[in-house]
Design a protein around this motif. Structure first.
Motif, PDB file in Angstrom:
ATOM      1  N   ILE A   5       0.928  -1.113  -0.038  1.00 33.77           N
ATOM      2  CA  ILE A   5      -0.044   0.071  -0.042  1.00 33.77           C
ATOM      3  C   ILE A   5       0.800   1.432   0.249  1.00 33.77           C
ATOM      4  N   LEU A   6       0.659   2.007  -0.867  1.00 36.84           N
ATOM      5  CA  LEU A   6       1.594   3.171  -1.155  1.00 36.84           C
ATOM      6  C   LEU A   6       0.873   4.507  -0.507  1.00 36.84           C
ATOM      7  N   ILE A   7       1.627   4.983   0.672  1.00 36.97           N
ATOM      8  CA  ILE A   7       0.792   6.079   1.396  1.00 36.97           C
ATOM      9  C   ILE A   7       1.449   7.435   1.219  1.00 36.97           C
ATOM     10  N   GLY A   8       2.538   7.644   0.455  1.00 32.85           N
ATOM     11  CA  GLY A   8       3.099   9.015   0.211  1.00 32.85           C
ATOM     12  C   GLY A   8       3.660   9.281   1.630  1.00 32.85           C
ATOM     13  N   GLY A   9       3.700  10.603   1.819  1.00 32.69           N
ATOM     14  CA  GLY A   9       4.028  11.157   3.176  1.00 32.69           C
ATOM     15  C   GLY A   9       3.937  12.591   3.490  1.00 32.69           C
ATOM     16  N   LEU A  11       4.492  15.489   3.439  1.00 35.15           N
ATOM     17  CA  LEU A  11       4.610  16.619   2.088  1.00 35.15           C
ATOM     18  C   LEU A  11       3.357  16.507   1.172  1.00 35.15           C
ATOM     19  N   LYS A  12       2.811  15.338   1.037  1.00 35.42           N
ATOM     20  CA  LYS A  12       1.771  14.836  -0.079  1.00 35.42           C
ATOM     21  C   LYS A  12       0.434  15.429   0.780  1.00 35.42           C
ATOM     22  N   GLY A  13      -0.600  15.444   0.062  1.00 29.01           N
ATOM     23  CA  GLY A  13      -2.017  15.471   0.789  1.00 29.01           C
ATOM     24  C   GLY A  13      -2.421  16.657   1.271  1.00 29.01           C
ATOM     25  N   ILE A  55       4.161   1.229   2.318  1.00 26.33           N
ATOM     26  CA  ILE A  55       5.275   2.103   1.945  1.00 26.33           C
ATOM     27  C   ILE A  55       5.195   3.562   1.940  1.00 26.33           C
ATOM     28  N   GLY A  56       5.789   4.250   2.459  1.00 21.12           N
ATOM     29  CA  GLY A  56       5.463   5.834   2.631  1.00 21.12           C
ATOM     30  C   GLY A  56       6.832   6.389   3.313  1.00 21.12           C
ATOM     31  N   SER A  57       6.809   7.742   3.538  1.00 17.82           N
ATOM     32  CA  SER A  57       7.710   8.672   4.084  1.00 17.82           C
ATOM     33  C   SER A  57       7.221   9.263   5.325  1.00 17.82           C
ATOM     34  N   PRO A  86      11.020  10.731  -0.317  1.00 22.33           N
ATOM     35  CA  PRO A  86       9.894  10.243  -1.405  1.00 22.33           C
ATOM     36  C   PRO A  86      10.667   9.606  -2.449  1.00 22.33           C
ATOM     37  N   LEU A  87      10.316   8.399  -2.816  1.00 22.84           N
ATOM     38  CA  LEU A  87      10.978   7.834  -4.026  1.00 22.84           C
ATOM     39  C   LEU A  87      10.005   7.635  -5.189  1.00 22.84           C
ATOM     40  N   GLY A  88       8.939   8.197  -5.136  1.00 25.24           N
ATOM     41  CA  GLY A  88       7.954   7.910  -6.117  1.00 25.24           C
ATOM     42  C   GLY A  88       7.216   6.769  -6.070  1.00 25.24           C
ATOM     43  N   THR A  89       6.119   6.571  -6.828  1.00 25.55           N
ATOM     44  CA  THR A  89       5.129   5.631  -6.729  1.00 25.55           C
ATOM     45  C   THR A  89       5.813   4.139  -6.928  1.00 25.55           C
ATOM     46  N   MET A 111      -1.495  -1.036  -4.243  1.00 27.53           N
ATOM     47  CA  MET A 111      -2.791  -0.114  -3.843  1.00 27.53           C
ATOM     48  C   MET A 111      -2.382   1.341  -3.515  1.00 27.53           C
ATOM     49  N   ASN A 112      -2.849   2.266  -4.134  1.00 29.93           N
ATOM     50  CA  ASN A 112      -2.751   3.548  -3.745  1.00 29.93           C
ATOM     51  C   ASN A 112      -3.537   3.870  -2.479  1.00 29.93           C
ATOM     52  N   GLY A 113      -2.863   4.416  -1.484  1.00 31.11           N
ATOM     53  CA  GLY A 113      -3.552   4.488  -0.232  1.00 31.11           C
ATOM     54  C   GLY A 113      -4.684   5.623  -0.248  1.00 31.11           C
ATOM     55  N   ASN A 149      -7.655  13.825 -15.398  1.00 34.03           N
ATOM     56  CA  ASN A 149      -6.843  14.162 -14.130  1.00 34.03           C
ATOM     57  C   ASN A 149      -6.355  12.558 -13.627  1.00 34.03           C
ATOM     58  N   TYR A 150      -6.257  11.663 -14.618  1.00 32.15           N
ATOM     59  CA  TYR A 150      -5.836  10.342 -14.111  1.00 32.15           C
ATOM     60  C   TYR A 150      -5.097   9.945 -15.287  1.00 32.15           C
ATOM     61  N   GLY A 151      -4.404   8.454 -14.917  1.00 29.52           N
ATOM     62  CA  GLY A 151      -3.706   7.840 -15.785  1.00 29.52           C
ATOM     63  C   GLY A 151      -4.734   7.406 -17.002  1.00 29.52           C
ATOM     64  N   CYS A 152      -4.513   7.242 -18.216  1.00 29.76           N
ATOM     65  CA  CYS A 152      -5.503   7.146 -19.215  1.00 29.76           C
ATOM     66  C   CYS A 152      -4.876   5.966 -20.155  1.00 29.76           C
ATOM     67  N   LEU A 219       5.727   4.915 -11.125  1.00 30.78           N
ATOM     68  CA  LEU A 219       5.282   3.563 -11.651  1.00 30.78           C
ATOM     69  C   LEU A 219       4.631   3.914 -13.163  1.00 30.78           C
ATOM     70  N   GLU A 220       3.877   5.094 -12.960  1.00 32.76           N
ATOM     71  CA  GLU A 220       2.897   5.643 -14.228  1.00 32.76           C
ATOM     72  C   GLU A 220       3.904   6.017 -15.405  1.00 32.76           C
ATOM     73  N   GLN A 221       4.659   7.075 -15.260  1.00 36.63           N
ATOM     74  CA  GLN A 221       5.372   7.467 -16.304  1.00 36.63           C
ATOM     75  C   GLN A 221       6.651   6.655 -16.700  1.00 36.63           C
TER      76      GLN A 221
HETATM   77  N1  GDD Z   1       5.516   5.332  -0.907  1.00 38.10           N
HETATM   78  C1  GDD Z   1       5.344   6.522  -1.714  1.00 38.10           C
HETATM   79  N2  GDD Z   1       6.165   7.298  -2.347  1.00 38.10           N
HETATM   80  N3  GDD Z   1       4.077   6.685  -2.036  1.00 38.10           N
HETATM   81  C2  GDD Z   1       3.868   7.587  -2.821  1.00 38.10           C
HETATM   82  C3  GDD Z   1       4.852   8.566  -3.416  1.00 38.10           C
HETATM   83  C4  GDD Z   1       6.209   8.177  -3.038  1.00 38.10           C
HETATM   84  O1  GDD Z   1       7.011   9.070  -3.288  1.00 38.10           O
HETATM   85  N4  GDD Z   1       4.400   9.474  -4.187  1.00 38.10           N
HETATM   86  C5  GDD Z   1       3.098   9.279  -4.360  1.00 38.10           C
HETATM   87  N5  GDD Z   1       2.569   8.013  -3.581  1.00 38.10           N
HETATM   88  C6  GDD Z   1       1.310   7.516  -3.175  1.00 38.10           C
HETATM   89  C7  GDD Z   1       0.333   8.596  -2.684  1.00 38.10           C
HETATM   90  O2  GDD Z   1       0.350   8.737  -1.320  1.00 38.10           O
HETATM   91  C8  GDD Z   1      -0.987   8.062  -3.286  1.00 38.10           C
HETATM   92  O3  GDD Z   1      -1.702   6.830  -2.579  1.00 38.10           O
HETATM   93  C9  GDD Z   1      -0.498   7.233  -4.629  1.00 38.10           C
HETATM   94  O4  GDD Z   1       0.835   6.859  -4.332  1.00 38.10           O
HETATM   95  C10 GDD Z   1      -0.705   8.093  -5.951  1.00 38.10           C
HETATM   96  O5  GDD Z   1      -0.156   9.205  -5.760  1.00 38.10           O
HETATM   97  P1  GDD Z   1       0.089  10.780  -6.535  1.00 38.10           P
HETATM   98  O6  GDD Z   1       1.268  10.929  -7.165  1.00 38.10           O
HETATM   99  O7  GDD Z   1      -0.545  11.837  -5.797  1.00 38.10           O
HETATM  100  O8  GDD Z   1      -0.781  10.317  -7.814  1.00 38.10           O
HETATM  101  P2  GDD Z   1      -2.274  10.449  -8.230  1.00 38.10           P
HETATM  102  O9  GDD Z   1      -3.299  10.212  -7.093  1.00 38.10           O
HETATM  103  O10 GDD Z   1      -2.430  11.856  -8.769  1.00 38.10           O
HETATM  104  O11 GDD Z   1      -2.531   9.704  -9.525  1.00 38.10           O
HETATM  105  C11 GDD Z   1      -2.274   8.082  -9.350  1.00 38.10           C
HETATM  106  O12 GDD Z   1      -3.512   7.691  -8.969  1.00 38.10           O
HETATM  107  C12 GDD Z   1      -4.800   7.775  -9.992  1.00 38.10           C
HETATM  108  C13 GDD Z   1      -5.781   6.956  -9.361  1.00 38.10           C
HETATM  109  O13 GDD Z   1      -6.407   7.444  -8.059  1.00 38.10           O
HETATM  110  C14 GDD Z   1      -2.079   7.742 -10.561  1.00 38.10           C
HETATM  111  O14 GDD Z   1      -1.522   6.404 -10.669  1.00 38.10           O
HETATM  112  C15 GDD Z   1      -3.161   7.824 -11.769  1.00 38.10           C
HETATM  113  O15 GDD Z   1      -2.708   7.074 -13.015  1.00 38.10           O
HETATM  114  C16 GDD Z   1      -4.278   7.148 -11.333  1.00 38.10           C
HETATM  115  O16 GDD Z   1      -5.236   7.404 -12.307  1.00 38.10           O
END
Ligand code: GDD
Length: 418
Positions: A5-9, A11-13, A55-57, A86-89, A111-113, A149-152, A219-221
């Motif tokens: 589960i990716l939860i970011g950190g 500085l996000k949100g 996984i997050g920061s 933060p190392l990206g998705t 799973m995006n958190g 606004n999403y990955g297409c 992951l996306e790009q």
């Molecule tokens: N561990 C970790 N490290 N998680 C991360 C990082 C990072 O550096 N950056 C982002 N995340 C987590 C965020 O907390 C979130 O849960 C998820 O990864 C996606 O983060 P965003 O980078 O904010 O992308 P997004 O939500 O704008 O778009 C993504 O999700 C959409 C669906 O909700 C993309 O995957 C889109 O393609 C997709 O449509």
């Protein structure tokens, strides 16, 4: 099987403030459970899933208690792996690849958190198994306007992804990436290719760290765009409810839909309507430790947190009331989030604007409007009381966002109260 589960950190949100000021956004309660507990619960139902890695920061301290509680509740191995930057998705997964591969899982979910859904995990396993796929994306239909606004995804034959474009500047496809995947461990080879290519570029150009940090992998790009068209990237379009939670308004929307899933699958989590502890309309979740006056009227789509106190004649509709909030007699709360320890006096009115463009369409995606419009004015929003805010008796708070620890003694409308 495993799940990440990716939860970011921290500085996000930022669009989730002030609700994420004192609790990490992934732990914000929706329908009575921290947002990512819904992910863990879905994983716990998948046969042979042995471990969930978060996984997050965020600092490990912020997650420690949650991880302990989840381990005890679901009897799974659940661990938090902290990225120190933060190392990206995909960068975090690549960095911790040995932990993901330990025990040789055949596949793992990612799973995006910050998404909420009726996660079709078992269906994804079956689909992924039936293809020679490196990665399968859960996909859903959006409107043309929302899709950018999403990955297409553009599909080829049999669910193969022919093209992947992350947040395109113009409409590419209305089939979008839901941020939920199942991958085969061979995906780490693709990540390694991206990592070494970035490192070589850095060395060749002698950028000395001024180029792209090779450890940062999106992951996306970096991965999905590269895999599209190779025959190893697939998508499974589903019609299950799904939405992203970026703003507080979208938390209200997610709350409503998780409650309706309880109605279908776990009705014991809902207060019995109409004669629960008070008059109940539609789907309402009440923590057992909350105190509700029998003359209050709650619902539809309300969640009441632990130790909250709801007074006589109170009316609450489409709202989340967090732990220890106190709402005194005859107050109305509509389309709002009441923060932890917040307190509203008698005969007050707390009201937000519904942000859901199409409440009658069950699978409509939630809009996540920016906080301010182009004229610098606050966009219509739900009303949010930050932690420990108090609102005096008989006062009216409309379409406003209040930062923690404020004491409000007059009426407010369309304001951010700092
Ligand atoms: N561990 C970790 N490290 N998680 C991360 C990082 C990072 O550096 N950056 C982002 N995340 C987590 C965020 O907390 C979130 O849960 C998820 O990864 C996606 O983060 P965003 O980078 O904010 O992308 P997004 O939500 O704008 O778009 C993504 O999700 C959409 C669906 O909700 C993309 O995957 C889109 O393609 C997709 O449509």
């Amino acid at each position: 099987l495993k799940a990440v589960i990716l939860i970011g950190g921290p500085l996000k949100g930022t669009r989730f403030r002030p609700l994420s000021l004192d609790v990490p956004k992934p732990l914000f309660p929706v329908a009575g459970l921290p947002m990512i507990q819904h992910h863990i619960e879905a994983c716990a139902k998948v046969p042979n899933l042995s471990e969930v890695l978060i996984i997050g920061s965020y600092s490990a301290n912020d997650l420690r208690q949650f991880v302990e509680e989840m381990t005890n509740t679901y009897g799974l191995s659940i661990r938090y792996l902290q990225e120190f930057t933060p190392l990206g998705t995909a960068g975090g997964m690549y960095h911790f690849r040995d932990q993901i591969r330990a025990g040789a899982p055949k596949y793992f979910f990612v799973m995006n958190g910050d998404v909420c859904a009726d996660f079709p995990l078992q269906e994804m396993v079956e689909f992924h198994k039936s293809k020679d796929a490196l990665l399968t994306i859960m996909a859903t239909e959006a409107t043309r306007q929302q899709s950018i606004n999403y990955g297409c995804l553009v599909l080829g034959k049999d669910g193969e992804v022919a093209h992947y474009v992350e947040k395109p500047s113009t409409v590419v496809s209305t089939l979008i990436n839901c941020g939920v995947y199942i991958a085969s461990p061979d995906i780490f080879q693709t990540m390694a290719d991206v990592f070494y290519a970035a490192q070589q570029h850095e060395n060749f150009m002698q950028l000395n760290g001024n180029g792209k940090d090779p450890a940062h992998i999106a992951l996306e790009q970096d991965i999905l765009t590269r895999l599209a068209g190779t025959g190893r990237l697939f998508a499974l379009p589903v019609t299950n409810w799904w939405s992203q939670v970026k703003t507080a308004g979208s938390a209200i929307y997610a709350n409503r839909h998780y409650l309706s899933l309880y109605r279908l699958k776990q009705s014991e989590r809902l207060a019995p309507a109409p004669d629960g502890p008070c008059h109940i309309i539609g789907d309402v979740h009440i923590h057992p430790s909350a105190t509700i006056h029998p003359t209050a009227v709650l619902g539809p789509n309300v969640s009441i947190g632990s130790n909250a106190v709801i007074g006589a004649g109170v009316r609450i509709f489409e709202s989340i009331v967090l732990a220890n909030a106190q709402i005194q007699a005859h107050t109305i709360v509509l389309h709002s989030i009441m923060g932890r320890n917040s307190k509203v006096g008698e005969w007050a009115r707390v009201e937000g604007t519904p942000c859901d463009p199409n409440p009658d369409k069950p699978f409509a995606k939630m809009e996540n409007p920016p906080l301010f419009n182009t004229n610098g004015k606050l966009n219509p929003s739900i009303t949010i009381l930050g932690t420990s805010v108090t609102l005096a008796a008989e006062k009216i708070l409309l379409n406003s966002i209040v930062l923690p620890h404020k004491e409000l003694t007059r009426n407010f409308k369309n304001e951010i109260i700092l």
